[in-house]
Design an enzyme around this catalytic site. Sequence first.
Site, mmCIF file in Angstrom:
data_model
loop_
_atom_site.group_PDB
_atom_site.id
_atom_site.type_symbol
_atom_site.label_atom_id
_atom_site.label_comp_id
_atom_site.label_asym_id
_atom_site.label_seq_id
_atom_site.Cartn_x
_atom_site.Cartn_y
_atom_site.Cartn_z
ATOM 1 N N MET A 93 -5.698 -7.488 8.068
ATOM 2 C CA MET A 93 -5.174 -6.652 9.153
ATOM 3 C C MET A 93 -6.090 -5.452 9.351
ATOM 4 O O MET A 93 -7.145 -5.366 8.744
ATOM 5 C CB MET A 93 -3.728 -6.269 8.851
ATOM 6 C CG MET A 93 -2.791 -7.468 8.918
ATOM 7 S SD MET A 93 -1.098 -7.071 8.487
ATOM 8 C CE MET A 93 -1.217 -6.778 6.729
ATOM 9 N N CYS B 171 7.409 -39.310 -8.730
ATOM 10 C CA CYS B 171 6.062 -39.839 -8.972
ATOM 11 C C CYS B 171 5.184 -39.783 -7.726
ATOM 12 O O CYS B 171 4.111 -40.367 -7.701
ATOM 13 C CB CYS B 171 6.114 -41.264 -9.502
ATOM 14 S SG CYS B 171 6.910 -42.429 -8.388
ATOM 15 N N ARG C 7 -3.435 -1.762 -5.971
ATOM 16 C CA ARG C 7 -2.662 -2.982 -5.731
ATOM 17 C C ARG C 7 -3.037 -3.974 -6.820
ATOM 18 O O ARG C 7 -4.092 -3.846 -7.449
ATOM 19 C CB ARG C 7 -2.959 -3.569 -4.344
ATOM 20 C CG ARG C 7 -4.408 -3.972 -4.146
ATOM 21 C CD ARG C 7 -4.680 -4.368 -2.707
ATOM 22 N NE ARG C 7 -6.110 -4.639 -2.483
ATOM 23 C CZ ARG C 7 -6.663 -4.782 -1.289
ATOM 24 N NH1 ARG C 7 -5.918 -4.691 -0.198
ATOM 25 N NH2 ARG C 7 -7.956 -5.013 -1.165
ATOM 26 N N GLY D 8 -8.068 -7.184 3.890
ATOM 27 C CA GLY D 8 -8.979 -7.297 5.021
ATOM 28 C C GLY D 8 -8.446 -8.073 6.209
ATOM 29 O O GLY D 8 -9.125 -8.186 7.227
ATOM 30 N N LYS E 205 0.829 -1.206 0.000
ATOM 31 C CA LYS E 205 0.000 0.000 0.000
ATOM 32 C C LYS E 205 0.865 1.258 0.000
ATOM 33 O O LYS E 205 0.668 2.174 -0.809
ATOM 34 C CB LYS E 205 -0.919 -0.007 1.222
ATOM 35 C CG LYS E 205 -1.934 1.129 1.228
ATOM 36 C CD LYS E 205 -2.947 0.946 2.347
ATOM 37 C CE LYS E 205 -3.835 -0.229 2.070
ATOM 38 N NZ LYS E 205 -4.776 -0.537 3.151
ATOM 39 N N HIS F 28 -15.664 -8.039 1.127
ATOM 40 C CA HIS F 28 -14.664 -8.988 1.627
ATOM 41 C C HIS F 28 -14.939 -10.394 1.116
ATOM 42 O O HIS F 28 -14.035 -11.099 0.653
ATOM 43 C CB HIS F 28 -14.648 -8.962 3.161
ATOM 44 C CG HIS F 28 -13.749 -9.989 3.769
ATOM 45 N ND1 HIS F 28 -14.193 -11.249 4.123
ATOM 46 C CD2 HIS F 28 -12.438 -9.963 4.052
ATOM 47 C CE1 HIS F 28 -13.181 -11.945 4.604
ATOM 48 N NE2 HIS F 28 -12.098 -11.187 4.573
ATOM 49 N N TYR G 69 11.733 -35.219 -15.342
ATOM 50 C CA TYR G 69 10.282 -35.098 -15.438
ATOM 51 C C TYR G 69 9.650 -35.162 -14.049
ATOM 52 O O TYR G 69 10.271 -35.601 -13.080
ATOM 53 C CB TYR G 69 9.693 -36.204 -16.325
ATOM 54 C CG TYR G 69 9.815 -37.603 -15.740
ATOM 55 C CD1 TYR G 69 8.851 -38.104 -14.863
ATOM 56 C CD2 TYR G 69 10.900 -38.420 -16.062
ATOM 57 C CE1 TYR G 69 8.961 -39.377 -14.312
ATOM 58 C CE2 TYR G 69 11.023 -39.689 -15.523
ATOM 59 C CZ TYR G 69 10.054 -40.163 -14.647
ATOM 60 O OH TYR G 69 10.170 -41.411 -14.096
ATOM 61 N N ARG H 185 -3.670 2.737 8.378
ATOM 62 C CA ARG H 185 -3.932 1.486 7.673
ATOM 63 C C ARG H 185 -2.679 0.609 7.630
ATOM 64 O O ARG H 185 -1.560 1.104 7.640
ATOM 65 C CB ARG H 185 -4.371 1.753 6.225
ATOM 66 C CG ARG H 185 -5.619 2.595 6.061
ATOM 67 C CD ARG H 185 -5.833 2.902 4.582
ATOM 68 N NE ARG H 185 -6.888 3.867 4.346
ATOM 69 C CZ ARG H 185 -8.100 3.554 3.896
ATOM 70 N NH1 ARG H 185 -8.402 2.301 3.647
ATOM 71 N NH2 ARG H 185 -9.006 4.486 3.694
ATOM 72 N N SER I 130 13.171 -42.846 -9.877
ATOM 73 C CA SER I 130 11.969 -42.035 -9.684
ATOM 74 C C SER I 130 11.775 -41.867 -8.183
ATOM 75 O O SER I 130 11.727 -42.852 -7.444
ATOM 76 C CB SER I 130 10.747 -42.715 -10.295
ATOM 77 O OG SER I 130 9.601 -41.899 -10.124
#
Length: 913
Positions: A108, A870, A357, A106, A27, A479, A890, A97, A803
């Site tokens: 804090m 895996c 934001r 929302g 912010k 919210h 992989y 804030r 694997s």
Amino acid sequence: MGTRYVYFFGEGKADGSAAMKHLLGGKGANLAEMTNLGIPVPPGFTISTEVCTYFYQSKGSYPPGLEQEVEEALHRLENLMGRRFGDPEKPLLVSVRSGAAVSMPGMMDTVLNLGLNDRTVEGLARETHDPRFAYDCYRRFLSMYGDVVLGLKAESPDEIDPFEEIIDELKKARGVQFDNQLSADDLKELCLRYKELIRRKIGKDFPQEPKAQLWGAIGAVFGSWDNPRAIAYRQINGIPDDMGTAVNVQCMVFGNMGDDCATGVAFTRNPATGENVLYGEYLVNAQGEDVVAGIRTPQPINIRQKTDPSMVSLEEAMPEAYAELERIRKILDRHYRDMQDIEFTIQRRKLWMLQTRTGKRTGFAAFKIAVDMVREGILTPKEALLRVEPNQLNQLLRPIFDAQAKQKAIASKALLAKGLNAGPGAATGRVVFNAVDAEEWAERGEKVILVRLETSPDDIRGMHAAQGILTSRGGMTSHAALVARQMGKVCVVGCGDLEIDYKQRQMTVNGRVVKEGDWISVDGSTGEVFVGQIPTRPSEVLQVLLDKTLKPEESAIYQDYMELMQWADAHRSLGVRTNADQPDQAETALLFGAEGIGLCRTEHMFFEGERIHAVREMILAPTKEGREKALAKLLPMQREDFKGIFRVMKGLPVTIRTLDPPLHEFLPTQEADIRTVAEQMGVSVERVRAKMQALHEANPMLGHRGCRLGVVYPEITAMQARAILEAACEVKKEGLDVHPEIMIPLVGHVAELAHQKRIVDEVAREVMEQYGVQVDYVVGTMIEVPRGALTADEIAKEAMFFSFGTNDLTQTVYGISRDDAAKFLHDYLDKRIWDFDPFERIDQDGVGQLMKMGVEKGRATRPDLKVGICGEHGGEPSSVEFCHRIGLNYVSCSPYRVPIARLAAARAAIREA
């Protein structure tokens, strides 16, 4: 000069910038950036996140010099505004804030109108000639300060906020519905009641000294970093606990001075669909918290958003302010190169920007925005890939209500109400009215819909547990809507027909009563709410890919999905396979982009149909000959299974794991089932029981399973190898290429693998000679015990591939059973002993180090060693990125997680580059 803690912004220039998020929080950094861009921002100053760190390390105290820096910034603000803090004639009022480096909407705390007291409120009334406005600000300040700083909250989940209870009583007594219908005298009376509540609850008067108010608010905002909802939000979203928040002190501008004032929240693009239009809501004569909290249902920001002719959009009510907002939207959208979530206030028709934001968005919107921004020349494909979180793909695959079933529900008058469609998809569940119940019901396996007047940050865990969220108040920027979009939850807000009674645990809708535990169905795409359960059907992506009921050109969502996936495949180097045990699973995975099978579990095939009888016959056989006779019955069945899979995979590699679980898992446990098995096998009940007793193990996870079964019963390995290789030969004779990879599980010693490999190689020679076909097969192992990784250089002398079975590797590294960990896992996470569940994502510092060692040692012996994973971690984004970093070839995961892994792999490669 010592450390600087305070950074000023105002008059078109700022001490900070957007690049300073870790110091100023999101912010504060963006307020500075907007100021430097020449966008109208009320002046103020930011106290850095370093103070938050000091605050917690020093048990609530502040670093030396901070008080002086704050005093200097306050004087600068007073001189700039021509007002004085605490002045009874022209008081300076500020907001206080929070603002962390990562947006936590929302979670804090915020305090508005700080600086008001019994004297300054009169001065504000005289100055503005508007006592109603002055006392409206004061009552808001009293309730916010009472809640945030003094800790006056609802005492149980079934109660409402004590300040809300008082104002609701007053509105009822005055016969009005909304706050803005209360008179100046009503608001004066409300302030007296609020102060009396504070005096009664905390035993002292509300603080009147503005500077004491300021430091109370600063401390409360820093303290809110560690409130339960903020902690829960960080746990859910993987945000580090040591990041801390900044505090922003900013001059107040007022949207509640009259009908030429307003406040609103907007997005530079539609956060639900991604469409490139200004999207948001506003309220006339209100303050910002009214919109976000959902206390009044707001109005649409422009004409195209209107769903009811009686609505008055900002575009119609204040066209000049709307045009200015549209101009700023385009600046911010292009400057930040991402969709922005903005807050604004209009005071006497002048627009002020209070925040920007990066906006939370649905998975649908994330895809569209990323793809559109590439088409618009704002982003490159690489940047677009980094803008879409892999887990957001889950939202694209979410079910929607079956159209015919939904029409039938409407025809049968099951439609209960209609609100605003805030979160996509469809959900069915039992009604609960508070977050605690939602969490508890979900833990015992119930599907729930959380129903609230409006949600608050304290509801975060219940929202996470629920299938869907329904509120009677609030709009598309409330919210509930914001958090639901981020979580990917089905959500309907602003459903004004709902009369919710928390104490009775029921809601009434036009005379119909829905009680706790009743089933409702919520359509987050249309805003409709139904009584009862409505069946669902697949998402558009699945309708195109799997069901073939929708043509690709008919689905814009599918087209965006495919374009992004093509970019992902172009940039990733990590392969993505699937875990599949049946041809239909393999086919699904291929449609999702799988490049092979990384794990085929043969034991899953043993449970199907009549096969279990042959398996049990094998287990109960007292001799090797008896076991081989039973295995001969299984051989043709397994061979056909593998043929089906090889045909579907069409030459792609297929890794098949030999039998892994202990044999007792195939035997019955109930008395009636034991008798049935004895009859089927033609043996006595006592013999079945005796075998069960013989197979009983104190710790099966570490017992007679995996390669240990094959060593003791080599005929099992021989049968499975024969089934695999005969299937490969037969399919190859059909003209299809075949690449079986035979994987021996649970190897911790090279001699275990050598023993099993000899059996496989011997069978392979026999089979290939019999068929006159050569098959390109390899034998490798799963690394799933620590010794396997520690001696990977030795094991690689026999293994052609590794694997990592990270499910078992995590269990053996931690010395815990995954099945039993639930008994203490929540406590470990709540008490921050662990930052995350190691069975959900790889513990890179522990399990990960063994994996890294295994890769390095294995390739030291065999440089071309192929290595994959895996376990369930193979589709978890942070784990996929880790696998990329340590050089795996992989990852393998369940079919529906293949797209997630593809995107995560691409992001890993881009970040590394």
